[in-house]
Design a protein around this motif. Structure first.
Motif, PDB file in Angstrom:
ATOM      1  N   MET A 147       0.716  -1.097  -0.018  1.00 59.15           N
ATOM      2  CA  MET A 147       0.232   0.191   0.099  1.00 59.15           C
ATOM      3  C   MET A 147       0.826   0.886  -0.082  1.00 59.15           C
ATOM      4  N   ILE A 148       0.302   2.527  -1.227  1.00 62.05           N
ATOM      5  CA  ILE A 148       1.688   3.708  -1.010  1.00 62.05           C
ATOM      6  C   ILE A 148       0.920   4.104  -0.310  1.00 62.05           C
ATOM      7  N   LEU A 149       1.127   5.656   0.614  1.00 61.62           N
ATOM      8  CA  LEU A 149       0.402   6.785   1.038  1.00 61.62           C
ATOM      9  C   LEU A 149       1.696   7.225   0.217  1.00 61.62           C
ATOM     10  N   THR A 150       0.541   8.951   0.004  1.00 60.58           N
ATOM     11  CA  THR A 150       1.147  10.055  -0.370  1.00 60.58           C
ATOM     12  C   THR A 150       0.748  11.687  -0.242  1.00 60.58           C
ATOM     13  N   SER A 151       0.953  12.267  -0.403  1.00 60.35           N
ATOM     14  CA  SER A 151      -0.039  13.372  -0.120  1.00 60.35           C
ATOM     15  C   SER A 151      -0.101  14.460  -1.536  1.00 60.35           C
ATOM     16  N   LYS A 152       0.233  15.563  -1.333  1.00 60.62           N
ATOM     17  CA  LYS A 152       0.399  16.839  -2.575  1.00 60.62           C
ATOM     18  C   LYS A 152       1.350  16.325  -3.708  1.00 60.62           C
ATOM     19  N   SER A 189      -4.369   8.706   0.908  1.00 58.62           N
ATOM     20  CA  SER A 189      -4.048   9.915   0.149  1.00 58.62           C
ATOM     21  C   SER A 189      -4.681  10.940   1.550  1.00 58.62           C
ATOM     22  N   ASN A 190      -3.546  12.008   2.483  1.00 56.54           N
ATOM     23  CA  ASN A 190      -4.839  12.829   3.385  1.00 56.54           C
ATOM     24  C   ASN A 190      -5.501  13.752   2.408  1.00 56.54           C
ATOM     25  N   HIS A 191      -5.303  13.564   0.899  1.00 59.02           N
ATOM     26  CA  HIS A 191      -5.507  14.915  -0.025  1.00 59.02           C
ATOM     27  C   HIS A 191      -6.808  14.138  -0.981  1.00 59.02           C
ATOM     28  N   PRO A 192      -7.398  14.744  -1.333  1.00 62.20           N
ATOM     29  CA  PRO A 192      -8.421  13.931  -2.686  1.00 62.20           C
ATOM     30  C   PRO A 192      -7.383  14.011  -3.776  1.00 62.20           C
ATOM     31  N   ARG A 193      -8.195  13.023  -4.447  1.00 59.78           N
ATOM     32  CA  ARG A 193      -7.431  12.540  -5.340  1.00 59.78           C
ATOM     33  C   ARG A 193      -7.124  13.141  -7.252  1.00 59.78           C
ATOM     34  N   ASP A 194      -7.997  14.521  -7.641  1.00 59.36           N
ATOM     35  CA  ASP A 194      -7.198  15.695  -7.876  1.00 59.36           C
ATOM     36  C   ASP A 194      -6.306  16.699  -7.422  1.00 59.36           C
ATOM     37  N   LEU A 195      -5.780  16.344  -6.394  1.00 56.35           N
ATOM     38  CA  LEU A 195      -4.953  17.167  -6.044  1.00 56.35           C
ATOM     39  C   LEU A 195      -3.711  16.825  -5.738  1.00 56.35           C
ATOM     40  N   LEU A 246      -8.545   9.668   2.852  1.00 52.14           N
ATOM     41  CA  LEU A 246      -8.533   9.261   4.128  1.00 52.14           C
ATOM     42  C   LEU A 246      -8.007  11.037   4.813  1.00 52.14           C
ATOM     43  N   PRO A 247      -9.106  12.403   4.826  1.00 50.27           N
ATOM     44  CA  PRO A 247      -8.731  13.373   5.363  1.00 50.27           C
ATOM     45  C   PRO A 247      -8.524  13.855   6.534  1.00 50.27           C
ATOM     46  N   LEU A 248      -7.227  14.536   7.295  1.00 47.89           N
ATOM     47  CA  LEU A 248      -6.938  14.720   8.055  1.00 47.89           C
ATOM     48  C   LEU A 248      -6.701  16.105   8.583  1.00 47.89           C
ATOM     49  N   ARG A 249      -7.468  17.050   8.711  1.00 42.15           N
ATOM     50  CA  ARG A 249      -7.867  18.407   8.014  1.00 42.15           C
ATOM     51  C   ARG A 249      -6.844  19.063   9.136  1.00 42.15           C
ATOM     52  N   ASP A 250      -6.925  18.483  10.800  1.00 38.28           N
ATOM     53  CA  ASP A 250      -6.196  19.031  11.941  1.00 38.28           C
ATOM     54  C   ASP A 250      -5.409  18.247  12.391  1.00 38.28           C
ATOM     55  N   SER A 251      -3.841  18.116  11.488  1.00 37.30           N
ATOM     56  CA  SER A 251      -3.433  17.139  12.501  1.00 37.30           C
ATOM     57  C   SER A 251      -2.564  17.221  14.204  1.00 37.30           C
ATOM     58  N   GLY A 252      -3.165  18.256  14.828  1.00 42.33           N
ATOM     59  CA  GLY A 252      -3.304  18.288  16.168  1.00 42.33           C
ATOM     60  C   GLY A 252      -4.128  17.966  17.147  1.00 42.33           C
ATOM     61  N   ASP A 253      -5.330  17.392  16.132  1.00 46.17           N
ATOM     62  CA  ASP A 253      -6.323  16.932  16.861  1.00 46.17           C
ATOM     63  C   ASP A 253      -6.084  15.505  16.927  1.00 46.17           C
ATOM     64  N   ALA A 254      -5.665  15.384  18.758  1.00 47.96           N
ATOM     65  CA  ALA A 254      -5.550  13.561  18.473  1.00 47.96           C
ATOM     66  C   ALA A 254      -6.414  12.914  18.568  1.00 47.96           C
ATOM     67  N   ALA A 255      -8.345  13.603  18.603  1.00 45.75           N
ATOM     68  CA  ALA A 255      -9.270  12.514  18.374  1.00 45.75           C
ATOM     69  C   ALA A 255      -9.662  11.792  16.548  1.00 45.75           C
ATOM     70  N   ALA A 256      -8.726  12.862  16.766  1.00 50.88           N
ATOM     71  CA  ALA A 256      -9.327  12.837  14.721  1.00 50.88           C
ATOM     72  C   ALA A 256      -8.370  12.531  13.814  1.00 50.88           C
TER      73      ALA A 256
END
Length: 284
Positions: free
Chosen positions: A85-90, A116-122, A136-146
């Motif tokens: 499995m390959i994980l990537t961002s932008k 990715s933590n970003h949509p496919r088109d990004l 799999l979005p993660l808008r605030d990496s500082g939010d422990a619960a998220a």
């Protein structure tokens, strides 16, 4: 089949292993070994063709008493490609390079998903074809619960797809200690600096500020300690005072993708053996 092992170094290990394979009428096509004088540990990788009809489970059961006698930590694997499995961002250069090498059969793997933590088109211009893609979005990496919820979904996906290796291809998120521990020895990251120098964020800007004369990239196994995992592969390129941070980033992309590809291939071919905080890498 590929047999890898490590154990306390002593006389007779090579003879015992080769004798075992000879008794089973197997043909050894490649064998490499290394004895670490500092730790007194012996490492070995053997590629062999089993006799017709000799199943891998039968070989495992027969080898187990010998492995116990020599106190071996060992694995025996067949020719089936690893599930990756390959994980990537932008940033897409490492992802694009891995998929290209996979498509031309340079990397013996089955791609289970792109995450990715970003949509496919990004995530750039890479052609994913019909590969499964998961956002799999993660808008605030500082939010422990998220973060915990996002990683729980990622772990569920890893388990559901039978993924054996996770590759962080410029995935710009730090894994939690818990997830890093669960993926110990089967998660490879590419860091855009020659570790142990310039850890963490913006390493090319750090390097430029220090006026370094070489830049590099490091592929390593992920651990709970940021950018501290056992190193698999590294490479460097000379630079000068004329190079801007943007020049370093541009030139670094080429280093990153070739370093990550070499590390992934060596893992897939069982050429990397963990040795505490280090690795033993058998070259091809």
């Amino acid at each position: 089949m590929i047999l890898t092992l490590s154990c306390p170094d002593r006389h007779g290990i090579v003879a015992a292993v080769s004798g075992f394979l000879m008794q089973r009428d197997a043909n050894i096509s490649d064998a490499q070994q290394f004895g670490d004088a500092v730790s007194g540990t012996f490492f070995m990788r053997v590629v062999f063709e089993p006799a017709d009809g000799d199943a891998i489970e039968a070989v495992r059961q027969a080898f187990a008493p010998l492995a116990e006698r020599f106190e071996m930590d060992w694995t025996l694997r067949g020719p089936e490609p690893r599930r990756v499995m390959i994980l990537t961002s932008k940033f897409d250069h490492c992802l694009a390079d891995l998929l290209y090498r996979w498509r031309i059969d340079e990397l013996p793997m089955t791609v289970t998903a792109i995450v990715s933590n970003h949509p496919r088109d990004l995530i750039g211009h890479v052609d994913l074809g019909d590969l499964p893609f998961h956002h799999l979005p993660l808008r605030d990496s500082g939010d422990a619960a998220a973060k915990a919820a996002q990683e729980a979904e990622l772990l569920r996906l890893i388990e559901a797809t039978g993924t054996e290796l996770v590759v962080l291809a410029r995935y710009m998120q730090v894994l939690s200690d818990d997830l890093a521990g669960r993926l110990a020895g089967r998660c490879i990251n590419i860091h855009h600096s020659f570790l142990p120098g310039f850890k963490g964020a913006r390493p090319y800007h750090q390097a430029h500020a220090r006026g370094v004369k070489v830049i590099g990239a490091t592929a390593h196994y992920v651990t709970a300690d940021l950018d501290e995992g056992p190193i698999i592969e590294q490479d460097v390129e000379r630079i000068s005072h004329r190079d801007t941070p943007q020049d370093l980033i541009r030139r670094g992309r080429d280093i990153e993708r070739r370093v990550l590809a070499r590390a992934v291939r060596r893992h897939l071919e069982d050429r990397v053996l963990l040795h505490g905080a280090k690795t033993v890498v058998f070259e091809d």
